[in-house]
Motif scaffolding. Structure first.
Motif, short mmCIF file in Angstrom:
data_model
loop_
_atom_site.label_atom_id
_atom_site.label_comp_id
_atom_site.label_asym_id
_atom_site.label_seq_id
_atom_site.Cartn_x
_atom_site.Cartn_y
_atom_site.Cartn_z
N LEU A 97 0.82 -1.21 0.00
CA LEU A 97 0.00 0.00 0.00
C LEU A 97 0.86 1.27 0.00
N GLY A 98 2.04 1.15 0.63
CA GLY A 98 2.84 2.36 0.84
C GLY A 98 2.38 3.09 2.09
N ALA A 99 1.88 2.34 3.07
CA ALA A 99 1.46 2.92 4.35
C ALA A 99 2.63 2.82 5.34
N ASN A 100 2.51 3.54 6.45
CA ASN A 100 3.58 3.47 7.45
C ASN A 100 3.40 2.28 8.39
N PHE A 101 2.15 1.97 8.74
CA PHE A 101 1.89 0.88 9.69
C PHE A 101 0.68 0.08 9.23
N ALA A 102 0.66 -1.21 9.59
CA ALA A 102 -0.49 -2.07 9.26
C ALA A 102 -0.73 -3.05 10.40
N VAL A 103 -1.99 -3.22 10.75
CA VAL A 103 -2.39 -4.15 11.81
C VAL A 103 -3.51 -5.04 11.26
N ALA A 104 -3.30 -6.35 11.29
CA ALA A 104 -4.30 -7.28 10.78
C ALA A 104 -5.42 -7.47 11.81
N THR A 105 -6.64 -7.70 11.30
CA THR A 105 -7.79 -7.89 12.19
C THR A 105 -8.62 -9.09 11.72
N SER A 106 -9.60 -9.45 12.55
CA SER A 106 -10.42 -10.62 12.25
C SER A 106 -11.43 -10.38 11.14
N SER A 107 -11.71 -9.10 10.83
CA SER A 107 -12.62 -8.77 9.73
C SER A 107 -12.49 -7.29 9.41
N GLY A 108 -13.12 -6.88 8.32
CA GLY A 108 -13.16 -5.45 8.01
C GLY A 108 -13.98 -4.71 9.06
N THR A 109 -15.04 -5.34 9.51
CA THR A 109 -15.91 -4.70 10.50
C THR A 109 -15.16 -4.43 11.81
N THR A 110 -14.42 -5.43 12.31
CA THR A 110 -13.67 -5.20 13.55
C THR A 110 -12.55 -4.18 13.30
#
Ligand SMILES: *Cc1c(COP(=O)(O)O)cnc(C)c1O
Length: 366
Positions: free
Chosen positions: A43-56
């Motif tokens: 993406l070219g983002a600085n940080f990314a955090v994975a989650t259990s869904s888009g909603t969460t």
């Protein structure tokens, strides 16, 4: 039946999941960390955090920005319900802004007016609907002038670009979904990306029980974590995403070149925008006195084996949940869209014959 959506899972994904099962590291771990890094860099983002869904992910994004009870959040009424529901989860109040007739995304003119009427609003939650980028130059200018935090709901727009910049890198936080119908999948799953390190830390804390240090819980957090299986699938899907998107764009171009039924309006791609066609959505123009025209068209297609779906048949403030909460809106352009839209299959698993059948069937409708 040609389905409206069809995930493409190959041997690579199977192998990844088997590796995770054999490793015994089943919950969040190394695969999740690698997927976060891969997506961040894509993406070219600085940080990314994975989650259990888009909603969460949306819930965590708003919580991490400190949005809470009593706050107003400007948003679109023309989206999947999860967009506005995330505002309710944190106890805030959605204020609905009308959309643009052509792109179905937030209308900057309507946004400007709503910013004036709701000058105390804390945030803007926008959607890049169907994979077409919202008008980010105008929207970001208005948001900055009005002191709004900006969350981009990119659940339908993995890889979409606005003036050569990936969507998800404009606002303070962005949220992606990996549900099986989306441009890439992990089964269920999501990703939250952001610019600032302190926001990233808060997101990480919200999705993992409010702990920065193990068993020290600073705030009320949740278990919104992704598992290693999901991440193993995601790592392979991420490699395939550019090809999937190319195929979607190619399919959309074929559909638009072939469809010549005067009752239908095909989707636009505005100059400077790269649409990734999560959906290929047409309008059925209900000229005169046939309010059922769209419903007839849907039945006609289904009877002929073309999977189609209405995204979305009701604006969010007309949902029983929102009416019951006394949350209303006045968005005539969105309400008209809700009466007229139909999505046709555009997914990358379509064959040349599928596309021909869709075009011929659509053109045969009277
Ligand atoms: C799919 C979707 C979501 C929710 O994502 P899930 O992963 O299904 O929870 C949110 N917003 C939009 C616009 C979506 O299309």
């Amino acid at each position: 039946m040609i389905p409206i959506a069809q995930p493409i899972i190959g041997e690579e994904e199977l192998k990844g999941v088997m590796e995770v099962l054999r490793s015994g590291e089943l919950a969040a771990g190394r695969y999740v960390a690698r997927f976060e890094e891969g997506f961040r860099s894509f993406l070219g983002a600085n940080f990314a955090v994975a989650t259990s869904s888009g909603t969460t992910g949306l819930h965590a994004a708003l919580a991490a920005l400190g949005i809470g009870p009593g706050d107003e959040v400007l948003t679109t009424p023309f989206s999947f319900i999860a967009t506005a529901n995330s505002i309710l989860y944190v106890g805030a109040r959605p204020v609905f802004v009308d959309i643009d007739e052509k792109t179905f995304n937030l209308d900057p003119g309507a946004l400007e007016e709503t910013c004036r009427l709701h000058s105390g609003a804390k945030a803007l939650l926008l959607v890049h609907l169907y994979g077409h980028p919202a008008s980010m130059t105008e929207i970001m200018k208005l948001a900055r002038e009005s002191g709004l935090k900006v969350v981009e709901d990119c659940a339908q727009a993995h890889g979409a670009e606005y003036r050569d910049q990936r969507v998800g890198t404009f606002g303070d936080v962005a949220v992606f979904s990996f549900y099986p119908t989306k441009n890439m999948t992990t089964g269920e799953g999501g990703m939250v990306t952001c610019r600032d390190e302190d926001v990233a830390q808060r997101i990480r804390s919200v999705v993992n029980h409010g702990q920065a240090v193990r068993y020290t819980h600073e705030t009320l957090g949740y278990n919104f974590r992704m598992t290693n299986f999901q991440a193993a699938i995601g790592l392979e899907q991420l490699k395939k995403l550019p090809g999937f998107n190319r195929k979607r764009r190619h399919n959309a171009a074929r559909l638009s070149a072939g469809i010549n039924n005067g009752m239908l309006e095909t989707p636009v791609e505005l100059p400077g925008c790269k649409h990734v066609y999560h959906q290929y959505t047409v309008r059925v123009k209900a000229k005169g006195k046939d309010p059922e025209k769209r419903e007839h068209f849907v039945r006609y297609l289904q009877q002929r084996g073309i999977g189609c779906r209405v995204h979305y048949p009701r604006v969010i403030y007309r949902q029983p949940l929102y009416q019951g909460l006394g949350l209303t809106g006045r968005c005539p352009v969105a309400e008209k869209a809700a009466r007229e839209v139909v999505s046709l299959p555009v997914h990358p698993a379509l064959t040349k014959r599928d596309l021909e059948l869709i075009i011929n069937t659509v053109n045969g409708y009277r």
